[in-house]
Scaffold this active site. Structure first.
Site, PDB file in Angstrom:
ATOM      1  N   HIS A 118       0.672  -0.927  -0.126  1.00 50.56           N
ATOM      2  CA  HIS A 118       0.133   0.138   0.031  1.00 50.56           C
ATOM      3  C   HIS A 118       0.932   1.269  -0.051  1.00 50.56           C
ATOM      4  O   HIS A 118       2.106   1.260   0.192  1.00 50.56           O
ATOM      5  CB  HIS A 118      -1.019  -0.096   1.224  1.00 50.56           C
ATOM      6  CG  HIS A 118      -0.220   0.182   2.432  1.00 50.56           C
ATOM      7  ND1 HIS A 118      -0.074  -0.967   3.283  1.00 50.56           N
ATOM      8  CD2 HIS A 118       0.058   1.162   3.045  1.00 50.56           C
ATOM      9  CE1 HIS A 118       0.690  -0.596   4.527  1.00 50.56           C
ATOM     10  NE2 HIS A 118       0.777   0.562   4.439  1.00 50.56           N
ATOM     11  N   GLU A 152      -3.912   3.806   1.670  1.00 49.10           N
ATOM     12  CA  GLU A 152      -4.080   4.133   2.927  1.00 49.10           C
ATOM     13  C   GLU A 152      -4.270   5.414   3.152  1.00 49.10           C
ATOM     14  O   GLU A 152      -3.359   6.262   3.061  1.00 49.10           O
ATOM     15  CB  GLU A 152      -2.977   3.306   3.939  1.00 49.10           C
ATOM     16  CG  GLU A 152      -3.060   3.552   5.425  1.00 49.10           C
ATOM     17  CD  GLU A 152      -2.069   3.135   6.133  1.00 49.10           C
ATOM     18  OE1 GLU A 152      -1.774   3.741   7.344  1.00 49.10           O
ATOM     19  OE2 GLU A 152      -1.141   2.302   5.571  1.00 49.10           O
ATOM     20  N   HIS A 165       3.682  12.340  -6.945  1.00 48.45           N
ATOM     21  CA  HIS A 165       1.970  12.111  -7.082  1.00 48.45           C
ATOM     22  C   HIS A 165       1.653  10.534  -7.083  1.00 48.45           C
ATOM     23  O   HIS A 165       2.652   9.715  -6.861  1.00 48.45           O
ATOM     24  CB  HIS A 165       1.608  12.522  -8.460  1.00 48.45           C
ATOM     25  CG  HIS A 165       2.560  11.793  -9.684  1.00 48.45           C
ATOM     26  ND1 HIS A 165       3.659  12.378 -10.082  1.00 48.45           N
ATOM     27  CD2 HIS A 165       2.070  10.739 -10.385  1.00 48.45           C
ATOM     28  CE1 HIS A 165       4.046  11.295 -10.866  1.00 48.45           C
ATOM     29  NE2 HIS A 165       3.315  10.502 -11.063  1.00 48.45           N
ATOM     30  N   GLU A 208      -2.201  11.288 -10.982  1.00 45.38           N
ATOM     31  CA  GLU A 208      -1.879  11.095 -12.328  1.00 45.38           C
ATOM     32  C   GLU A 208      -2.679  10.300 -12.970  1.00 45.38           C
ATOM     33  O   GLU A 208      -2.940   9.039 -12.393  1.00 45.38           O
ATOM     34  CB  GLU A 208      -0.285  10.837 -12.848  1.00 45.38           C
ATOM     35  CG  GLU A 208       0.057  10.867 -14.129  1.00 45.38           C
ATOM     36  CD  GLU A 208       1.347  10.470 -14.535  1.00 45.38           C
ATOM     37  OE1 GLU A 208       1.687  10.626 -15.643  1.00 45.38           O
ATOM     38  OE2 GLU A 208       1.976   9.930 -13.712  1.00 45.38           O
TER      39      GLU A 208
END
Length: 129
Positions: free
Chosen positions: A8, A58, A77, A125
């Site tokens: 994550h 998360e 990003h 993005e």
């Protein structure tokens, strides 16, 4: 040594409900798991695309945080892929998410990506799959 697998990515959010609404509405992410740690004053919410084995986002909400987090200069990003970039861009524009204009880096003039920004200022993005 075994092979590592991405689990994550964690970001801190100022307003959990606002951030959940954004990621659910803008990207269709689903809440996979939630962990409330009242004693330690934080809540973790894991979001995914419905696949239990997918890389998850998360959202960490620290109770009592009153000012937005400083994103710093090290953050770049998050990136997600989509099958139809133009339809996704139109959807995000219609929803008021203020997407950037689609761009391409390959030199062929074809749009391949654009960005939207979440409520905490994180850039996302959107990439043509």
């Amino acid at each position: 040594m075994g092979k590592y697998k991405m689990a994550h990515t964690m970001i801190r959010v100022l307003d959990l409900d606002r951030s959940l609404a954004f990621y659910q509405q803008a990207l269709g992410f689903e809440e996979v798991k939630r962990k409330d740690e009242f004693e330690y004053e934080f809540t973790l919410v894991f979001l995914g695309d419905g696949d239990p084995n997918c890389h998850q986002l998360e959202l960490t909400y620290n109770y009592g945080q009153a000012v937005p987090y400083d994103l710093g200069t090290g953050y770049g990003h998050l990136a997600v892929t989509v099958e139809n970039l133009q339809a996704s861009h139109a959807h995000h524009k219609a929803q008021g998410f203020k997407p950037t204009e689609p761009k391409g880096l390959s030199g062929d003039g074809k749009p391949r990506f654009y960005f939207i920004t979440d409520p905490d200022g994180y850039k996302i993005e959107i990439i043509q799959n």
